[in-house]
Motif scaffolding. Sequence first.
Motif, mmCIF file in Angstrom:
data_model
loop_
_atom_site.group_PDB
_atom_site.id
_atom_site.type_symbol
_atom_site.label_atom_id
_atom_site.label_comp_id
_atom_site.label_asym_id
_atom_site.label_seq_id
_atom_site.Cartn_x
_atom_site.Cartn_y
_atom_site.Cartn_z
ATOM 1 N N HIS A 114 12.448 -4.644 -5.368
ATOM 2 C CA HIS A 114 13.589 -4.062 -5.988
ATOM 3 C C HIS A 114 13.331 -2.890 -7.065
ATOM 4 C CE1 HIS A 114 15.581 -7.060 -3.324
ATOM 5 N NE2 HIS A 114 14.754 -7.832 -4.309
ATOM 6 N N HIS A 115 12.133 -2.501 -7.061
ATOM 7 C CA HIS A 115 12.022 -1.551 -8.426
ATOM 8 C C HIS A 115 11.070 -0.214 -7.709
ATOM 9 C CE1 HIS A 115 13.372 -4.830 -10.621
ATOM 10 N NE2 HIS A 115 13.457 -4.025 -11.251
ATOM 11 N N LEU A 116 11.115 0.835 -8.176
ATOM 12 C CA LEU A 116 10.298 1.880 -7.732
ATOM 13 C C LEU A 116 9.753 2.708 -8.903
ATOM 14 C CD1 LEU A 116 12.254 3.476 -4.678
ATOM 15 C CD2 LEU A 116 10.180 2.689 -4.844
ATOM 16 N N PRO A 117 8.685 3.206 -8.679
ATOM 17 C CA PRO A 117 7.992 4.127 -10.067
ATOM 18 C C PRO A 117 9.139 5.567 -10.162
ATOM 19 C CG PRO A 117 6.646 4.014 -8.343
ATOM 20 C CD PRO A 117 7.571 3.204 -8.021
ATOM 21 N N HIS A 118 9.304 6.169 -11.381
ATOM 22 C CA HIS A 118 10.069 7.253 -11.551
ATOM 23 C C HIS A 118 9.572 8.473 -11.148
ATOM 24 C CE1 HIS A 118 13.057 5.617 -14.459
ATOM 25 N NE2 HIS A 118 12.063 4.525 -14.537
ATOM 26 N N HIS A 119 8.023 8.691 -11.204
ATOM 27 C CA HIS A 119 7.775 10.158 -10.753
ATOM 28 C C HIS A 119 6.300 9.836 -9.985
ATOM 29 C CE1 HIS A 119 10.660 11.623 -13.108
ATOM 30 N NE2 HIS A 119 10.183 11.338 -14.234
ATOM 31 N N PRO A 120 6.267 9.261 -8.956
ATOM 32 C CA PRO A 120 5.055 8.991 -8.011
ATOM 33 C C PRO A 120 4.735 10.119 -7.281
ATOM 34 C CG PRO A 120 6.758 7.796 -7.071
ATOM 35 C CD PRO A 120 7.422 8.354 -8.284
ATOM 36 N N PRO A 121 3.492 10.212 -6.741
ATOM 37 C CA PRO A 121 3.126 11.121 -5.489
ATOM 38 C C PRO A 121 4.070 10.911 -4.523
ATOM 39 C CG PRO A 121 1.374 9.709 -5.720
ATOM 40 C CD PRO A 121 2.366 9.545 -7.003
ATOM 41 N N THR A 122 3.910 11.635 -3.487
ATOM 42 C CA THR A 122 4.813 11.289 -2.110
ATOM 43 C C THR A 122 4.277 10.521 -1.066
ATOM 44 O OG1 THR A 122 4.212 13.346 -1.316
ATOM 45 C CG2 THR A 122 6.450 13.320 -2.780
ATOM 46 N N GLY A 123 2.991 9.943 -1.325
ATOM 47 C CA GLY A 123 2.408 9.176 -0.112
ATOM 48 C C GLY A 123 2.343 7.672 -0.801
ATOM 49 N N ASP A 124 2.487 6.645 -0.120
ATOM 50 C CA ASP A 124 2.544 5.308 -0.572
ATOM 51 C C ASP A 124 1.367 4.464 -0.911
ATOM 52 O OD1 ASP A 124 2.532 4.619 1.987
ATOM 53 O OD2 ASP A 124 4.211 3.303 1.855
ATOM 54 N N ARG A 125 0.330 4.974 -0.043
ATOM 55 C CA ARG A 125 -1.104 4.729 -0.081
ATOM 56 C C ARG A 125 -2.046 5.312 -0.906
ATOM 57 N NH1 ARG A 125 -2.531 3.166 6.250
ATOM 58 N NH2 ARG A 125 -2.871 5.270 6.405
ATOM 59 N N ILE A 126 -1.560 6.166 -1.887
ATOM 60 C CA ILE A 126 -2.573 6.432 -3.065
ATOM 61 C C ILE A 126 -2.306 5.305 -4.026
ATOM 62 C CG2 ILE A 126 -2.392 8.207 -4.746
ATOM 63 C CD1 ILE A 126 -0.865 10.123 -2.828
ATOM 64 N N SER A 127 -3.706 5.271 -4.763
ATOM 65 C CA SER A 127 -3.694 4.081 -5.732
ATOM 66 C C SER A 127 -3.042 4.659 -7.042
ATOM 67 C CB SER A 127 -5.064 4.098 -6.105
ATOM 68 O OG SER A 127 -5.772 4.920 -6.752
ATOM 69 N N LEU A 128 -2.628 3.642 -7.814
ATOM 70 C CA LEU A 128 -2.044 4.088 -9.292
ATOM 71 C C LEU A 128 -3.191 4.665 -10.029
ATOM 72 C CD1 LEU A 128 -0.437 0.583 -9.958
ATOM 73 C CD2 LEU A 128 0.456 2.316 -8.722
ATOM 74 N N ALA A 129 -4.111 4.265 -10.063
ATOM 75 C CA ALA A 129 -5.423 5.072 -10.826
ATOM 76 C C ALA A 129 -5.576 6.345 -10.220
ATOM 77 C CB ALA A 129 -6.716 4.339 -10.860
ATOM 78 N N GLY A 130 -5.434 6.487 -9.023
ATOM 79 C CA GLY A 130 -5.741 7.914 -8.502
ATOM 80 C C GLY A 130 -4.270 8.973 -8.645
ATOM 81 N N ALA A 131 -3.211 8.318 -9.004
ATOM 82 C CA ALA A 131 -2.256 9.278 -9.199
ATOM 83 C C ALA A 131 -2.105 9.642 -10.528
ATOM 84 C CB ALA A 131 -1.021 8.322 -8.858
ATOM 85 N N LEU A 132 -2.647 8.713 -11.754
ATOM 86 C CA LEU A 132 -2.754 8.921 -12.923
ATOM 87 C C LEU A 132 -3.904 9.742 -13.074
ATOM 88 C CD1 LEU A 132 -1.810 8.621 -15.793
ATOM 89 C CD2 LEU A 132 -3.497 6.550 -16.043
ATOM 90 N N ALA A 133 -5.173 9.848 -12.521
ATOM 91 C CA ALA A 133 -6.382 10.539 -12.625
ATOM 92 C C ALA A 133 -5.886 12.134 -12.396
ATOM 93 C CB ALA A 133 -7.443 9.870 -12.040
ATOM 94 N N ALA A 134 -5.179 12.067 -11.364
ATOM 95 C CA ALA A 134 -4.898 13.465 -10.647
ATOM 96 C C ALA A 134 -3.743 14.186 -11.315
ATOM 97 C CB ALA A 134 -4.554 13.229 -9.181
ATOM 98 N N CYS A 135 -3.089 13.404 -12.402
ATOM 99 C CA CYS A 135 -1.818 13.938 -12.882
ATOM 100 C C CYS A 135 -0.813 14.271 -11.883
ATOM 101 C CB CYS A 135 -2.099 14.888 -13.807
ATOM 102 S SG CYS A 135 -0.758 15.063 -15.284
#
Length: 479
Positions: free
Chosen positions: A105-126
Motif C-alpha cells: 500500500h506504499h510506493l517510493p516518491h521518485h524511483p526509476p521506471t523499472g521495478d526489478r532495479i535494486s534500491l542500492a543501484g537506483a541510489l548509486a546511479a542517482c
Amino acid sequence: MRTTTTDLRAMGGLYEATASVREPTTPEELAALFQDAVAQRRRLTLIGARRSFGEHFLPPGDAEGVSTARLSGTTRLLSTEADGGIWVRAPGSLTFEALHREYPHHLPHHPPTGDRISLAGALAACAHNAVGFFAEEVRAFRLMTPDGAVHECHAAAPGLAGELFRLVPGSFGALGVILELELRLFRVRERQRAEITVLEHGPTQGYAALERLETLYRSGDYPLGRGLFFFGRRGKSVLLGDRIVVPEPHHKAAPLPLTDDATRRNIVAQGLANRVPGLVSPLQGLVLRQGRRFHAGLYGFTFFQRSYDRAYDYLASPEVLPRVLRALGIDPRLTVCHQTFAVPVERRQSFLDMYFDVFDAYPELEARLEQQDLIRLPECAWPLHAAHGMPGGAYLFSVSMSVRRGQSHEARARTFLGEVSRRAFEEQGVKVMLLKQAHCEPALLRRMHAPFIEALSALKQRVDPHRVLTSRMLDALGL
C-alpha cells in the motif's frame, strides 16, 4: 561463497559480457572478498540487479563481477507519518518489486521506471523519475568501502561519512556497496489512480508546448509528472500532464499502454515496435489526441518500463508466440541506441534547435526513431549528477532509436549521437548523462565530466586506494 560464470546483458541490448561472478551472502563474506582482491591485485565490478542501460555493471576483461543480490538483510518499518507515509530501512540488494510485496500500500516518491532495479543501484546511479531524484527520499545508508570499513552515512554525519552521503549518489559503484538504506514511501489510498492527460498535440515549430511545460513546472500543476514528446525530425509534439485522482465509479477512462498489467501484450508490442519503429509515431499520434485522458494504477504508472525489463526472458523463451516473433526477425534483446542530455533551463530552445539541425543531416534515422522526450527537473543537490550546478534545475532530453547490432544504421545512430554530444557540450555546456548509454568519445566524456571525475577520484583514493572497484564505464572515465 558461490562463484559462477555468467552471461551479463545490459538493458537496451547493445552491451554484453561473460564474466566470473562472485556471490557473497553476508557482509563478512563481502569484506573478505575485498581483502582478497587487494592482496591479489584483482579488480571487481559490482553488478547488483543487472538493470543498467549501459556498461555500468559490465566488468572489463581483467575484472570479476560481484553480485550483491544474495546479500542477507531484512526490511524494517521505522516510523509512520501523519499523512500515512512511512520510513523503512531495507537491504540495498532489495528490488523495488520485492519492496512493494512487503509494503503493497506504499510506493517510493521518485524511483526509476523499472521495478526489478535494486534500491542500492537506483541510489548509486542517482536515478530519477519525471519530477525528482530518488536520492531525495533517502535519509541514510550504510556503505561498505573496499577497505572493509562500514560507514553510517547521512546528511549530518561528520567527516568521511558525510562526504560519502553526498557523493555516493551518481558514483555508479565506484565507492563501495550500499548494504542498507532508509527511504520514505507514500501511502496509496484505495481507488487512487494516475490520470494522464494530453494537454497539447501540435506542431513542434515555435515550441509552444515547451513553454507550457515550463509554466506547468513553475506552477506545480500535474505534480505526478509532466513530459513533452517530439515526433520525427521536425514534426509534432505532445505534452502530457500526470496527477493522482480518485475517479467516480461511473467514470471510465482508457488504459494507457505500458502502464497496465497486460505485461505479455506490452512485450509483444514493444518487440514489434523495435522491429519496425516507423510504426510507432503514427500509432502514438492516433492514441495521444489532445484532450484525451487515460487512467493507470499507480504501481503500473510508476514502473511503466517493467515489461521492457522482462522482454528478453519472454521473447527468448521456447514458447510458440516468441518463436513466431523471432522468425519474423524480432531480436529478443530489443536493441536500442539511446542517450540523455542534461540541458540548462535557459538553453532549452537553443539546444532543441541544434539537435534538430543535426538530425536533418541523418534523414534515414527517422525510421529508426522510437522516442524523443523532455522532462523538467528541479535543481539537483547531488554533485555527481550531470544536472548538478545548473541554477533553477534542468531539462533532461532523451532520444532512443531501434537498431540492429552490427548493421549500418547502428553505426549511423552512434555517429549522430556523438555529433550531438560534441556540439551540445562545446556550444552550450550541455552534458551527456552517465545514467544511460554514452555515444561519444571517451576523451569528450572525460572533459564533459571533469569536475565529477576529480571529486570522485579524490574520494576513491581515500576509500579504494588500490582501485579494486571498476567497470567498463568507470574505465572509460579514467576511474
